[in-house]
Design an enzyme around this catalytic site. Structure first.
Site, PDB file in Angstrom:
ATOM      1  N   TRP A  88      59.323   1.012  34.588  1.00  0.00           N
ATOM      2  CA  TRP A  88      59.576   0.465  33.243  1.00  0.00           C
ATOM      3  C   TRP A  88      61.084   0.350  33.014  1.00  0.00           C
ATOM      4  O   TRP A  88      61.550  -0.566  32.366  1.00  0.00           O
ATOM      5  CB  TRP A  88      58.928   1.348  32.163  1.00  0.00           C
ATOM      6  CG  TRP A  88      57.448   1.125  32.014  1.00  0.00           C
ATOM      7  CD1 TRP A  88      56.574   0.705  32.974  1.00  0.00           C
ATOM      8  CD2 TRP A  88      56.670   1.301  30.826  1.00  0.00           C
ATOM      9  NE1 TRP A  88      55.301   0.618  32.456  1.00  0.00           N
ATOM     10  CE2 TRP A  88      55.330   0.989  31.142  1.00  0.00           C
ATOM     11  CE3 TRP A  88      56.959   1.718  29.519  1.00  0.00           C
ATOM     12  CZ2 TRP A  88      54.302   1.065  30.193  1.00  0.00           C
ATOM     13  CZ3 TRP A  88      55.943   1.790  28.578  1.00  0.00           C
ATOM     14  CH2 TRP A  88      54.626   1.461  28.922  1.00  0.00           C
ATOM     15  N   ASP A  91      62.282  12.384  31.130  1.00  0.00           N
ATOM     16  CA  ASP A  91      61.038  12.807  31.777  1.00  0.00           C
ATOM     17  C   ASP A  91      61.178  14.291  32.123  1.00  0.00           C
ATOM     18  O   ASP A  91      62.296  14.766  32.347  1.00  0.00           O
ATOM     19  CB  ASP A  91      60.766  12.007  33.060  1.00  0.00           C
ATOM     20  CG  ASP A  91      59.283  12.017  33.442  1.00  0.00           C
ATOM     21  OD1 ASP A  91      58.626  10.957  33.318  1.00  0.00           O
ATOM     22  OD2 ASP A  91      58.777  13.093  33.843  1.00  0.00           O
ATOM     23  N   ASP A 142      61.970  17.456  28.242  1.00  0.00           N
ATOM     24  CA  ASP A 142      60.621  17.405  27.673  1.00  0.00           C
ATOM     25  C   ASP A 142      60.734  16.734  26.306  1.00  0.00           C
ATOM     26  O   ASP A 142      61.622  17.085  25.526  1.00  0.00           O
ATOM     27  CB  ASP A 142      60.108  18.848  27.524  1.00  0.00           C
ATOM     28  CG  ASP A 142      58.642  18.899  27.161  1.00  0.00           C
ATOM     29  OD1 ASP A 142      58.201  18.096  26.314  1.00  0.00           O
ATOM     30  OD2 ASP A 142      57.937  19.750  27.722  1.00  0.00           O
ATOM     31  N   ASP A 151      55.180   5.735  28.214  1.00  0.00           N
ATOM     32  CA  ASP A 151      54.045   5.641  29.152  1.00  0.00           C
ATOM     33  C   ASP A 151      53.651   7.075  29.529  1.00  0.00           C
ATOM     34  O   ASP A 151      53.053   7.305  30.575  1.00  0.00           O
ATOM     35  CB  ASP A 151      54.524   4.852  30.384  1.00  0.00           C
ATOM     36  CG  ASP A 151      53.387   4.440  31.317  1.00  0.00           C
ATOM     37  OD1 ASP A 151      52.240   4.348  30.854  1.00  0.00           O
ATOM     38  OD2 ASP A 151      53.660   4.211  32.508  1.00  0.00           O
ATOM     39  N   LYS A 195      51.482   4.483  25.240  1.00  0.00           N
ATOM     40  CA  LYS A 195      50.197   4.619  25.947  1.00  0.00           C
ATOM     41  C   LYS A 195      49.340   5.672  25.245  1.00  0.00           C
ATOM     42  O   LYS A 195      49.846   6.743  24.889  1.00  0.00           O
ATOM     43  CB  LYS A 195      50.435   5.034  27.390  1.00  0.00           C
ATOM     44  CG  LYS A 195      49.107   5.295  28.112  1.00  0.00           C
ATOM     45  CD  LYS A 195      49.244   5.224  29.592  1.00  0.00           C
ATOM     46  CE  LYS A 195      49.880   6.457  30.177  1.00  0.00           C
ATOM     47  NZ  LYS A 195      50.098   6.260  31.616  1.00  0.00           N
TER      48      LYS A 195
HETATM   49  C1  SAM Z   1      52.497   7.317  34.214  1.00  0.00           C
HETATM   50  S1  SAM Z   1      54.009   8.185  34.457  1.00  0.00           S
HETATM   51  C2  SAM Z   1      55.198   7.003  33.895  1.00  0.00           C
HETATM   52  C3  SAM Z   1      55.425   5.846  34.825  1.00  0.00           C
HETATM   53  C4  SAM Z   1      56.617   4.993  34.411  1.00  0.00           C
HETATM   54  N1  SAM Z   1      56.365   4.265  33.190  1.00  0.00           N
HETATM   55  C5  SAM Z   1      57.002   3.986  35.461  1.00  0.00           C
HETATM   56  O1  SAM Z   1      56.813   2.810  35.222  1.00  0.00           O
HETATM   57  O2  SAM Z   1      57.505   4.364  36.544  1.00  0.00           O
HETATM   58  C6  SAM Z   1      53.966   9.351  33.136  1.00  0.00           C
HETATM   59  C7  SAM Z   1      55.167  10.268  33.055  1.00  0.00           C
HETATM   60  O3  SAM Z   1      55.115  10.995  31.819  1.00  0.00           O
HETATM   61  C8  SAM Z   1      55.848  12.177  32.032  1.00  0.00           C
HETATM   62  N2  SAM Z   1      55.624  13.161  30.954  1.00  0.00           N
HETATM   63  C9  SAM Z   1      54.471  13.805  30.665  1.00  0.00           C
HETATM   64  N3  SAM Z   1      54.657  14.691  29.671  1.00  0.00           N
HETATM   65  C10 SAM Z   1      55.965  14.564  29.289  1.00  0.00           C
HETATM   66  C11 SAM Z   1      56.772  15.225  28.313  1.00  0.00           C
HETATM   67  N4  SAM Z   1      56.249  16.198  27.535  1.00  0.00           N
HETATM   68  N5  SAM Z   1      58.064  14.882  28.196  1.00  0.00           N
HETATM   69  C12 SAM Z   1      58.592  13.919  29.014  1.00  0.00           C
HETATM   70  N6  SAM Z   1      57.893  13.279  29.970  1.00  0.00           N
HETATM   71  C13 SAM Z   1      56.587  13.588  30.113  1.00  0.00           C
HETATM   72  C14 SAM Z   1      55.327  12.643  33.393  1.00  0.00           C
HETATM   73  O4  SAM Z   1      56.199  13.577  33.981  1.00  0.00           O
HETATM   74  C15 SAM Z   1      55.227  11.320  34.149  1.00  0.00           C
HETATM   75  O5  SAM Z   1      56.340  11.123  34.985  1.00  0.00           O
END
Ligand code: SAM
Length: 197
Positions: free
Chosen positions: A52, A70, A90, A112, A152
C-alpha cells in the site's frame, strides 16, 4: 490453511514488484472512489510489508508524504522511497502527530490492519473491531476536516452496528469487497469521503 495461496493476484504482484497482493485492493478502491490525490499526506496503519505504501507514494508524488506504522520490525525494502517514513509502532500507542514526524493532520488515513487470528471466529471478529474502533478514535486528531479514510473490516454483527454509528461522520460512506479479496474471506473495506470532524 495455507494463506499464501499463489493465485492470480499473488503472481501479478510478484511480476509487478509489489510487496503484497493487497496492492490490488487499494488500487481498486482508489480508482473507484478517488481517495488519494497528488500532494496528499497519508497515514498507513499496518503498512507491512508495504504494497500500500508503494502504491500510495507513487500516487501522492514528490510533494506528498506517506507515513506507515506497524508492530512489525521496520521494513528495509521501503528505505529507498524518499517521501516515505515508517515507524515500528502499535496503533494503540500512537498519541500525537509529532511522534510520526508530521506537524499537520493527514489528508488520508488508510488501515489494512489485521489482528493475529486465532481461528475462533468471535475472538478474531472482536480483535478486528478493536482495530477499526481505534482508527475511528484517532480520526478527529489525525484526519483533516474534509479528509478521506479506508479501513479493512472483518464482517460481524458488532462491526455492522458500530459502522452504522460512524457513517454520519463522513459526507459519503461506502462499503466495498474488492475483486482481489479471496472468496472465503469475510473482510470488506469501508471508505469514508469528506470527514466532518
Ligand atoms: C494484511 S497486513 C498489511 C498489508 C499491507 N497493506 C501491504 O499492502 O503490504 C496487516 C498488518 O497489520 C499489522 N497490525 C496488526 N495489528 C496492529 C497494530 N495494533 N498496530 C499496528 N499494526 C498492526 C500487522 O502487523 C500486519 O503487518
Amino acid at each position: 490453511m495455507n494463506f499464501k495461496v499463489k493465485d492470480h493476484y499473488y503472481n501479478k504482484a510478484k511480476k509487478e514488484n509489489f510487496l503484497a497482493r493487497s496492492i490490488y485492493k487499494l488500487e481498486e478502491i482508489d480508482e473507484k472512489y478517488n481517495v488519494i490525490s497528488k500532494g496528499d499526506i497519508v497515514m498507513d496503519m499496518g503498512y507491512y510489508p508495504g504494497s500500500w505504501i508503494q502504491y500510495t507514494c507513487g500516487k501522492v508524488g514528490e510533494e506528498g508524504k506517506v507515513v506507515g506504522i506497524d508492530i512489525k520490525e521496520e521494513s528495509t525494502k521501503l528505505k529507498h522511497l524518499k517521501n516515505v517514513s515508517i515507524f515500528q509502532k502499535d496503533v494503540f500507542d500512537v498519541k500525537e502527530l509529532s511522534e510520526l514526524g508530521v506537524d499537520s493532520q493527514f489528508d488520508v488515513l488508510v488501515s489494512d490492519m489485521a489482528p493475529n487470528t486465532t481461528g475462533i471466529r468471535s475472538v478474531d471478529q472482536d480483535r478486528s473491531l478493536n482495530l477499526v474502533e481505534m482508527v475511528f478514535y484517532l480520526a478527529p486528531k489525525f484526519l483533516k476536516v474534509g479528509g478521506n479514510l479506508i479501513i479493512k473490516v472483518f464482517d460481524s454483527n458488532g462491526a455492522q452496528m458500530y459502522l452504522k454509528e460512524q457513517r454520519t461522520r463522513f459526507k459519503e460512506f461506502k462499503y466495498l469487497k474488492p475483486k482481489s479479496t479471496r472468496s472465503v474471506s469475510k473482510e470488506f473495506f469501508v471508505i469514508g469521503i469528506g470527514f466532518k470532524a
